[in-house]
Design a protein around this motif. Structure first.
Motif, mmCIF file in Angstrom:
data_model
loop_
_atom_site.group_PDB
_atom_site.id
_atom_site.type_symbol
_atom_site.label_atom_id
_atom_site.label_comp_id
_atom_site.label_asym_id
_atom_site.label_seq_id
_atom_site.Cartn_x
_atom_site.Cartn_y
_atom_site.Cartn_z
ATOM 1 N N SER A 1 40.410 138.775 40.503
ATOM 2 C CA SER A 1 41.493 138.110 39.768
ATOM 3 C C SER A 1 42.454 137.367 40.695
ATOM 4 O O SER A 1 42.959 136.297 40.333
ATOM 5 C CB SER A 1 42.249 139.132 38.905
ATOM 6 N N THR A 2 42.715 137.886 41.891
ATOM 7 C CA THR A 2 43.612 137.186 42.817
ATOM 8 C C THR A 2 42.940 135.918 43.345
ATOM 9 O O THR A 2 43.544 134.846 43.394
ATOM 10 C CB THR A 2 44.008 138.113 43.999
ATOM 11 N N ASP B 1 40.355 135.640 50.229
ATOM 12 C CA ASP B 1 39.848 136.608 49.243
ATOM 13 C C ASP B 1 40.854 137.737 49.060
ATOM 14 O O ASP B 1 41.724 137.971 49.912
ATOM 15 C CB ASP B 1 38.500 137.166 49.721
ATOM 16 N N LYS C 1 48.440 147.283 46.871
ATOM 17 C CA LYS C 1 47.166 147.530 47.576
ATOM 18 C C LYS C 1 47.385 148.095 48.990
ATOM 19 O O LYS C 1 46.432 148.525 49.633
ATOM 20 C CB LYS C 1 46.381 146.210 47.694
ATOM 21 N N THR D 1 36.229 136.617 45.423
ATOM 22 C CA THR D 1 35.934 137.027 44.044
ATOM 23 C C THR D 1 37.043 137.955 43.554
ATOM 24 O O THR D 1 37.608 138.711 44.350
ATOM 25 C CB THR D 1 34.579 137.766 44.033
ATOM 26 N N ASP E 1 40.784 145.498 47.555
ATOM 27 C CA ASP E 1 41.144 146.630 46.691
ATOM 28 C C ASP E 1 42.178 147.526 47.363
ATOM 29 O O ASP E 1 43.009 148.129 46.692
ATOM 30 C CB ASP E 1 39.886 147.426 46.347
HETATM 31 C C1 ABF Z 1 37.452 140.959 45.682
HETATM 32 O O1 ABF Z 1 38.156 141.172 44.525
HETATM 33 C C2 ABF Z 1 36.912 142.241 46.016
HETATM 34 O O2 ABF Z 1 36.505 142.527 47.262
HETATM 35 C C3 ABF Z 1 37.878 143.206 45.499
HETATM 36 O O3 ABF Z 1 37.057 144.193 44.999
HETATM 37 C C4 ABF Z 1 38.539 142.499 44.404
HETATM 38 C C5 ABF Z 1 40.011 142.548 44.284
HETATM 39 O O4 ABF Z 1 40.245 142.215 42.962
HETATM 40 P P1 ABF Z 1 41.579 141.748 42.349
HETATM 41 O O5 ABF Z 1 42.021 140.547 43.101
HETATM 42 O O6 ABF Z 1 41.161 141.444 40.949
HETATM 43 O O7 ABF Z 1 42.505 142.906 42.444
HETATM 44 O O8 ABF Z 1 38.244 140.410 46.625
#
Ligand code: ABF
Length: 222
Positions: free
Chosen positions: A34-35, A85, A125, A32, A88
């Motif tokens: 944006s990535t 996935d 990150k 979940t 953060d």
């Molecule tokens: C998920 O997306 C989450 O665990 C984490 O909070 C978030 C990272 O978001 P993004 O890819 O938008 O920076 O993987």
């Protein structure tokens, strides 16, 4: 490359990796955020070659289905070959903070089942010590105050995420101002608090592979 382009690049690298390892049993766990959303787009390009996906959130399930990608319940999946996935925060040991989007519990369940967990992120990150990003904890609603008090005893500042309900019907408390020098210990301590469903530390089960995007290109750590 800006941050979005970096996210896209690591998502493409993860999709290429998944594609290179496909067989007829491949079920892909999909994260979940944006990535992960960029990864979903690339997954759509070879959707007919994968058996199915398991989604870590309702939002991800919706995006996958919109692209015509098969989504199944985890209980119907014989196995999850690979889970992709975002995160953060990550340290060099591939211990992660996840759950900024509130999907930490389903993400942790998929990570527990997956044979391989591939984390994708831009290199902003990567930190020396986790905790600059507030650590999310999913909590049964009636235990909110109790869990908050226990978090204070552990040295953190609990902040209730106002107006947010998880896909599981629970609330999120974000822990601020905690320098997490021993992520495995803190993950277990938080799990011991009655009323905590899950916390966003992925240290007991870290990522197996981390694809980081930076100005000098992509770097894979494992
Ligand atoms: C998920 O997306 C989450 O665990 C984490 O909070 C978030 C990272 O978001 P993004 O890819 O938008 O920076 O993987």
């Amino acid at each position: 490359m800006d941050q979005n382009e970096l996210k896209k690049a690591v998502a493409k690298a993860a999709a290429d990796y998944v594609k290179s390892r496909l067989d007829e049993r491949t079920v892909v766990g999909v994260g979940t955020g944006s990535t992960a959303n960029f990864f979903i787009e690339y997954l759509g390009e070879f959707k007919h070659d994968i058996q199915a996906t398991v989604a870590s959130s309702e939002e991800t399930a919706r995006r996958l289905k919109a692209l015509g990608i098969a989504v199944i319940d985890l209980n119907s999946a014989p196995e999850i070959s690979v889970y992709v996935d975002g995160a953060d925060e990550t340290n060099e040991h591939l211990h992660l903070i996840k759950g900024g989007g509130g999907a930490l519990t389903r993400e942790k369940i998929i990570a527990a089942v997956a044979k391989e967990f591939v984390c994708i992120a831009d290199d902003s990150k990567l930190v020396d010590v986790l905790g600059h990003f507030p650590l999310p904890v999913e909590v049964i609603p009636m235990a909110r105050s109790h869990v908050g008090r226990e978090i204070v005893k552990l040295g953190g500042d609990p902040v209730y995420r106002e107006g947010f309900v998880t896909d599981n019907g629970n609330i999120i408390i974000d822990i601020h101002n905690m320098s997490i020098v021993d992520p495995r210990k803190l993950e277990q301590q938080l799990n011991q608090i009655t009323g905590v469903v899950t916390n966003g530390l992925f240290a007991m089960r870290p990522a197996d592979k981390l694809i980081l995007g930076g100005k000098d290109g992509l770097k894979t750590m494992s």
